[in-house]
Design a protein around this motif. Structure first.
Motif, PDB file in Angstrom:
ATOM      1  N   LEU A  86      60.945  51.451  41.410  1.00  0.00           N
ATOM      2  CA  LEU A  86      59.625  51.272  41.655  1.00  0.00           C
ATOM      3  C   LEU A  86      59.361  49.624  41.134  1.00  0.00           C
ATOM      4  O   LEU A  86      60.485  48.968  40.904  1.00  0.00           O
ATOM      5  N   GLU A  87      58.621  48.942  41.865  1.00  0.00           N
ATOM      6  CA  GLU A  87      58.335  47.768  41.763  1.00  0.00           C
ATOM      7  C   GLU A  87      57.037  47.102  41.327  1.00  0.00           C
ATOM      8  O   GLU A  87      56.090  47.767  41.924  1.00  0.00           O
ATOM      9  N   LEU A  88      56.779  46.194  40.350  1.00  0.00           N
ATOM     10  CA  LEU A  88      55.533  45.719  40.061  1.00  0.00           C
ATOM     11  C   LEU A  88      54.896  44.417  41.155  1.00  0.00           C
ATOM     12  O   LEU A  88      56.003  43.872  41.644  1.00  0.00           O
ATOM     13  N   PHE A  89      53.998  44.393  41.595  1.00  0.00           N
ATOM     14  CA  PHE A  89      53.496  43.490  42.465  1.00  0.00           C
ATOM     15  C   PHE A  89      52.202  43.105  41.913  1.00  0.00           C
ATOM     16  O   PHE A  89      51.300  43.617  41.164  1.00  0.00           O
ATOM     17  N   TRP A  90      51.772  41.896  42.467  1.00  0.00           N
ATOM     18  CA  TRP A  90      50.184  41.252  42.135  1.00  0.00           C
ATOM     19  C   TRP A  90      49.322  41.407  43.335  1.00  0.00           C
ATOM     20  O   TRP A  90      49.714  41.166  44.530  1.00  0.00           O
ATOM     21  N   ASN A  91      48.013  41.786  43.101  1.00  0.00           N
ATOM     22  CA  ASN A  91      46.971  41.929  43.857  1.00  0.00           C
ATOM     23  C   ASN A  91      46.034  41.109  43.195  1.00  0.00           C
ATOM     24  O   ASN A  91      45.393  41.200  42.099  1.00  0.00           O
ATOM     25  N   SER A  92      45.340  40.229  44.106  1.00  0.00           N
ATOM     26  CA  SER A  92      44.277  39.180  43.596  1.00  0.00           C
ATOM     27  C   SER A  92      42.946  40.067  42.975  1.00  0.00           C
ATOM     28  O   SER A  92      42.323  39.190  42.012  1.00  0.00           O
ATOM     29  N   LYS A  93      42.488  41.310  43.670  1.00  0.00           N
ATOM     30  CA  LYS A  93      41.589  41.772  42.992  1.00  0.00           C
ATOM     31  C   LYS A  93      41.948  43.014  41.790  1.00  0.00           C
ATOM     32  O   LYS A  93      41.140  42.861  40.887  1.00  0.00           O
ATOM     33  N   LYS A  94      42.826  43.418  42.069  1.00  0.00           N
ATOM     34  CA  LYS A  94      43.225  44.830  40.946  1.00  0.00           C
ATOM     35  C   LYS A  94      44.109  44.016  39.864  1.00  0.00           C
ATOM     36  O   LYS A  94      44.420  44.808  39.120  1.00  0.00           O
ATOM     37  N   GLY A  95      44.814  42.841  39.950  1.00  0.00           N
ATOM     38  CA  GLY A  95      45.897  42.488  39.188  1.00  0.00           C
ATOM     39  C   GLY A  95      47.213  43.045  39.379  1.00  0.00           C
ATOM     40  O   GLY A  95      47.676  43.389  40.406  1.00  0.00           O
ATOM     41  N   HIS A  96      47.890  43.441  38.531  1.00  0.00           N
ATOM     42  CA  HIS A  96      49.075  44.203  38.811  1.00  0.00           C
ATOM     43  C   HIS A  96      49.019  45.594  39.422  1.00  0.00           C
ATOM     44  O   HIS A  96      48.249  46.231  38.985  1.00  0.00           O
ATOM     45  N   LEU A 227      31.315  49.748  33.756  1.00  0.00           N
ATOM     46  CA  LEU A 227      31.127  49.473  35.163  1.00  0.00           C
ATOM     47  C   LEU A 227      32.172  48.594  35.688  1.00  0.00           C
ATOM     48  O   LEU A 227      31.496  47.508  36.441  1.00  0.00           O
ATOM     49  N   LEU A 228      33.202  48.890  35.534  1.00  0.00           N
ATOM     50  CA  LEU A 228      34.406  48.049  36.212  1.00  0.00           C
ATOM     51  C   LEU A 228      34.509  48.497  37.658  1.00  0.00           C
ATOM     52  O   LEU A 228      34.460  49.547  38.090  1.00  0.00           O
ATOM     53  N   PRO A 229      34.604  47.367  38.617  1.00  0.00           N
ATOM     54  CA  PRO A 229      34.446  47.813  39.901  1.00  0.00           C
ATOM     55  C   PRO A 229      35.824  48.392  40.405  1.00  0.00           C
ATOM     56  O   PRO A 229      36.897  47.986  39.689  1.00  0.00           O
ATOM     57  N   CYS A 230      35.724  49.055  41.348  1.00  0.00           N
ATOM     58  CA  CYS A 230      36.900  49.877  41.830  1.00  0.00           C
ATOM     59  C   CYS A 230      37.235  49.247  43.219  1.00  0.00           C
ATOM     60  O   CYS A 230      36.384  48.954  44.008  1.00  0.00           O
ATOM     61  N   TYR A 231      38.454  48.839  43.486  1.00  0.00           N
ATOM     62  CA  TYR A 231      38.837  48.264  44.702  1.00  0.00           C
ATOM     63  C   TYR A 231      39.860  49.039  45.524  1.00  0.00           C
ATOM     64  O   TYR A 231      40.776  48.371  46.073  1.00  0.00           O
ATOM     65  N   CYS A 232      39.899  50.415  45.585  1.00  0.00           N
ATOM     66  CA  CYS A 232      40.913  51.275  45.823  1.00  0.00           C
ATOM     67  C   CYS A 232      40.632  51.108  47.715  1.00  0.00           C
ATOM     68  O   CYS A 232      41.659  51.349  48.178  1.00  0.00           O
ATOM     69  N   GLY A 233      39.554  50.878  48.087  1.00  0.00           N
ATOM     70  CA  GLY A 233      39.369  50.757  49.400  1.00  0.00           C
ATOM     71  C   GLY A 233      39.368  52.196  50.298  1.00  0.00           C
ATOM     72  O   GLY A 233      39.240  52.326  51.594  1.00  0.00           O
TER      73      GLY A 233
END
Length: 255
Positions: A86-96, A227-233
Motif C-alpha cells: 500500500l502507498e500513501l498519496f496526497w489529494n488537494s481536496k481530501k488530504g492524505h 457537515l464535513l464535505p465529501c469529495y468521493c465523486g
C-alpha cells in the motif's frame, strides 16, 4: 501500531486474552473456534462468499494465542496485519489517501482501522473539540446483539496505523467487519468488496449518515466540526461525511 490499544476511560482488563482456544494441529470445520460461529475464510485467506455479500455480518472469531494450531492456520488472517503493498498519496481536496500497488482480490483482508479504544465520554469530548482542520475521524462501530448494542469508539489521532489515512466514499471498495481474536474488544478489519486494480484509491464507508438530521438542526449546523464535505465523486454521493450525532452534545462543555 498493529492493533487497537486501550485509551482513556477503557478498562485495560478488556484487552486481556479471555477467549478459549482449540487443540487442533490443523484447523478445519471441526475446530471449536470455527464451529462456534461458522467458517469465515477460504483456504487463500479471503472471506467466504456468503460473508462478502451479506447485509448483516455474523460474529467473526479467529483462532488465538490459546490455540494449538500454527500461525499459518486458515482461521488466522486479520491478526497477521497488512500483507498487501500500500502507498500513501496526497489529494488537494481530501488530504492524505491510500492506494494499492498490487491487485487485491474480492474478500481479501487489506488493513485494520486501528487506534485508541475510547469510552463514550472521551469519544464525545474529543469529537466536540475537533474542527474541520483536523484530518481525523473517530469512528463508532455498533454491533447489534440479543443483549443490546455493543459500541466501540476508535480514535487513530495519536496512535494508529495506515487505516487512519483511508478516505470515505459513498461507493467504497472496502467494507469493515469487527473481528475478535484474543479479547472481547474487536479488531476493525477492512476487506475488499470487489476486485481492486493497481493504483486505485482504497476507501470505505464511514457509517450511517446523520446528514439529513444535521441539516435540519440549527444548533449543529453552525458548528465547525459538523457537515464535513465529501469529495468521493461517486454518483450516489450525499455531499457530506457521515458522523455519529450522539457524540456531539451541543449543551455540554469540557475542561
Amino acid at each position: 501500531m498493529k492493533h487497537n490499544i486501550p485509551g482513556p476511560g477503557i478498562d485495560k482488563e478488556k484487552f486481556l486474552p479471555v477467549l478459549a482456544g482449540c487443540s487442533c494441529k490443523k484447523c478445519a470445520d471441526g475446530c471449536p473456534c470455527v464451529q462456534r460461529f461458522g467458517a469465515s475464510y477460504n483456504k487463500d485467506g479471503t472471506l467466504q462468499t456468503q460473508h462478502l455479500h451479506s447485509e448483516g455480518q455474523k460474529v467473526m472469531l479467529e483462532c488465538n494465542r490459546n490455540c494449538s494450531c500454527f500461525k499459518s492456520c486458515v482461521n488466522r488472517v486479520v491478526q497477521h496485519g497488512v500483507n498487501s503493498r500500500l502507498e500513501l498519496f496526497w489529494n488537494s481536496k481530501k488530504g492524505h489517501g491510500v492506494r494499492t500497488l498490487e491487485e487485491i482480490s474480492p474478500g481479501a483482508f487489506v488493513c485494520e482501522y486501528a487506534g485508541e479504544v475510547l469510552s463514550y465520554e472521551e469519544a464525545q469530548k474529543r469529537s466536540s473539540l475537533q474542527t474541520k482542520a483536523d484530518m481525523n475521524y473517530i469512528i463508532t462501530v455498533n454491533e447489534f446483539c440479543r443483549s443490546g448494542v455493543i459500541k466501540t469508539h476508535v480514535d487513530p489521532r495519536y496512535f494508529g496505523n495506515i487505516g487512519r489515512f483511508l478516505n470515505h466514499s459513498c461507493e467504497p471498495n472496502l467494507f469493515m467487519v469487527p473481528v475478535r481474536v484474543d479479547t472481547e474488544i474487536p479488531l476493525l478489519a477492512l476487506f475488499a468488496n470487489r476486485k481492486i486494480i493497481v493504483g486505485e484509491e482504497l476507501t470505505f464507508h464511514y457509517g450511517i449518515s446523520s446528514v439529513s438530521e444535521s441539516l435540519n438542526n440549527s444548533e449543529l449546523e453552525g458548528k465547525d466540526y459538523t457537515l464535513l464535505p465529501c469529495y468521493c465523486g461517486s454518483q450516489t454521493c450525499l455531499g457530506y461525511l457521515p458522523f455519529d450525532k450522539s457524540l456531539f452534545d451541543v449543551n455540554k462543555t469540557f475542561s
